[in-house]
Design a protein around this motif. Structure first.
Motif, PDB file in Angstrom:
ATOM      1  N   SER A   1       0.845  -1.191   0.000  1.00  0.00           N
ATOM      2  CA  SER A   1       0.000   0.000   0.000  1.00  0.00           C
ATOM      3  C   SER A   1       0.877   1.236   0.000  1.00  0.00           C
ATOM      4  O   SER A   1       1.908   1.277   0.670  1.00  0.00           O
ATOM      5  CB  SER A   1      -0.896  -0.012   1.250  1.00  0.00           C
ATOM      6  OG  SER A   1      -1.691   1.150   1.329  1.00  0.00           O
ATOM      7  N   GLY A   2       0.480   2.249  -0.762  1.00  0.00           N
ATOM      8  CA  GLY A   2       1.294   3.448  -0.807  1.00  0.00           C
ATOM      9  C   GLY A   2       0.491   4.680  -1.158  1.00  0.00           C
ATOM     10  O   GLY A   2      -0.629   4.603  -1.664  1.00  0.00           O
ATOM     11  N   VAL A   3       1.091   5.833  -0.874  1.00  0.00           N
ATOM     12  CA  VAL A   3       0.473   7.115  -1.231  1.00  0.00           C
ATOM     13  C   VAL A   3       1.569   8.141  -1.483  1.00  0.00           C
ATOM     14  O   VAL A   3       2.585   8.157  -0.787  1.00  0.00           O
ATOM     15  CB  VAL A   3      -0.492   7.620  -0.128  1.00  0.00           C
ATOM     16  CG1 VAL A   3       0.230   7.779   1.201  1.00  0.00           C
ATOM     17  CG2 VAL A   3      -1.154   8.929  -0.533  1.00  0.00           C
ATOM     18  N   ILE A   4       1.379   8.944  -2.512  1.00  0.00           N
ATOM     19  CA  ILE A   4       2.169  10.147  -2.726  1.00  0.00           C
ATOM     20  C   ILE A   4       1.167  11.291  -2.790  1.00  0.00           C
ATOM     21  O   ILE A   4       0.209  11.239  -3.562  1.00  0.00           O
ATOM     22  CB  ILE A   4       2.981  10.092  -4.031  1.00  0.00           C
ATOM     23  CG1 ILE A   4       3.963   8.917  -3.995  1.00  0.00           C
ATOM     24  CG2 ILE A   4       3.735  11.409  -4.254  1.00  0.00           C
ATOM     25  CD1 ILE A   4       4.681   8.686  -5.308  1.00  0.00           C
ATOM     26  N   ARG A   5       1.377  12.314  -1.962  1.00  0.00           N
ATOM     27  CA  ARG A   5       0.459  13.453  -1.956  1.00  0.00           C
ATOM     28  C   ARG A   5       1.280  14.729  -1.773  1.00  0.00           C
ATOM     29  O   ARG A   5       2.086  14.832  -0.855  1.00  0.00           O
ATOM     30  CB  ARG A   5      -0.576  13.312  -0.845  1.00  0.00           C
ATOM     31  CG  ARG A   5      -1.712  14.342  -0.906  1.00  0.00           C
ATOM     32  CD  ARG A   5      -2.816  13.973   0.076  1.00  0.00           C
ATOM     33  NE  ARG A   5      -3.429  12.698  -0.290  1.00  0.00           N
ATOM     34  CZ  ARG A   5      -3.981  11.857   0.579  1.00  0.00           C
ATOM     35  NH1 ARG A   5      -4.000  12.149   1.864  1.00  0.00           N
ATOM     36  NH2 ARG A   5      -4.516  10.723   0.162  1.00  0.00           N
ATOM     37  N   VAL A   6       1.076  15.669  -2.676  1.00  0.00           N
ATOM     38  CA  VAL A   6       1.783  16.952  -2.635  1.00  0.00           C
ATOM     39  C   VAL A   6       0.760  18.067  -2.773  1.00  0.00           C
ATOM     40  O   VAL A   6      -0.124  18.010  -3.644  1.00  0.00           O
ATOM     41  CB  VAL A   6       2.827  17.058  -3.766  1.00  0.00           C
ATOM     42  CG1 VAL A   6       3.490  18.433  -3.759  1.00  0.00           C
ATOM     43  CG2 VAL A   6       3.882  15.960  -3.618  1.00  0.00           C
TER      44      VAL A   6
END
Length: 335
Positions: free
Chosen positions: A198-203
């Protein structure tokens, strides 16, 4: 099992208040919360965000908190209350490190928390803070840089944070792309001891043109996949390639192979009908324009810099991994 964790499970069992607790009521297993993350702000892009990868699904709703001037990652035993309290203290003028230390001082679960915070100030300076509890899982680590924090717990190697920090420092491109590069650098030395699913990139960014629509400049989310890291990169390029304007740092040389790859997609979608060689013509440029007009928030023409034609590298990766059925095809000419 360490005393604090054993006590946490006992306390959770008592709070259930029933000897006939259903599966949904059982206390959690702390060992599943192994996670690694890089949290950063960019004073030039005026963006803040993070990249996170972990074992359990749901990481996108557990770890990242923030906006364009501050980012907080809460890990090991995530806490929305702690994350919001840290942000509130930073907003009141407290430095990130002091904010984290103060919040955890009154948190009974502090020994198994892991918190990082990065603050972008109006003058362009960046301050950071980080703390890992004394009873975190094996191979817990952290590194504080000038504009970023890397932290990890329950890793297969104690070298994880060094690899991720080096990867972030050496990466080129926009902040979202550099955050993803840091995750990939970490994967070359190890990962979560349970596997990474599971992963997330948020900017976040509130200063460029996309702020008219959203302050989420870039986002990618993956759950329950054995290819979580690879899929995270694909989803990042899909989001950033569609919604964000071109960052100059993301431009790449439009060499022959890249030209063929882009023209191949444009041809399949009905936008391009010219030669399929490695050259770039006015017809190819028009096809790119027409495709962007029908499918993207911003036009993304090629540009010539110092005699070299360049194209948005995020768009190129987006097109290479594209689900062509998700695009609007060219409208047949009436001629």
């Amino acid at each position: 099992m360490k005393p604090f964790k054993r006590g946490l499970l006992v306390a959770a069992s008592v709070l259930l208040g029933s000897t006939q607790a259903s599966a949904a009521d059982r206390p959690f297993n702390p060992s599943i919360f192994g996670t690694r993350a890089v949290v950063a702000c960019d004073p030039v892009e005026k963006s803040c965000g993070m990249a996170v990868i972990s074992f359990p699904s749901g990481v996108s709703g557990l770890v990242p908190y923030g906006r364009s001037d501050v980012a907080v990652a809460t890990m090991a035993l995530p806490s929305v209350d702690d994350a919001q309290a840290v942000i509130a203290r930073i907003d009141s003028g407290t430095a990130p490190q002091e904010a984290i230390d103060t919040v955890l001082a009154s948190d009974p679960y502090a020994p198994i928390r892991q918190l990082a915070a990065v603050k972008l100030h109006p003058d362009g300076s960046v301050t950071v803070g980080q703390r890992s509890g004394s009873e975190n899982s094996e191979h817990t680590c952290s590194i504080k840089g000038d504009t970023f924090v890397v932290q990890a717990n329950n890793m297969s190697t104690p070298d994880m944070c060094r690899a991720m920090a080096d990867g972030f420092r050496q990466a080129r491109g926009s902040l979202p792309q550099r955050l993803y590069a840091s995750l990939k650098a970490g994967a070359r030395v190890g990962g979560d001891r349970n596997g990474e699913r599971s992963g997330v990139i948020r900017v976040w960014n509130s200063t460029i043109e996309t702020a008219f629509y959203t302050h989420v400049l870039a986002e990618a989310v993956v759950h329950g996949s054995t290819r979580a890291l690879q899929e995270l990169g694909v989803e990042l390029n899909r989001y950033q390639g569609t919604l964000a304007d071109v960052f100059p740092a993301d431009r790449v040389t439009l060499d022959a192979d890249t030209a063929r790859d882009v023209k191949r997609v444009l041809r399949k979608l009905g936008y391009y009908h010219g030669r399929m060689d490695g050259s770039w013509s006015d017809a190819a440029e028009q096809a790119l324009y027409d495709f962007a007009w029908n499918n993207l928030f911003f036009l993304k023409p090629t540009v010539v810099e110092n005699g070299t034609r360049k194209i948005d590298g995020v768009l190129v990766h987006f097109l290479r991994d594209a689900d062509l059925g998700a695009f609007v095809r060219a409208t047949p000419s009436a001629d």
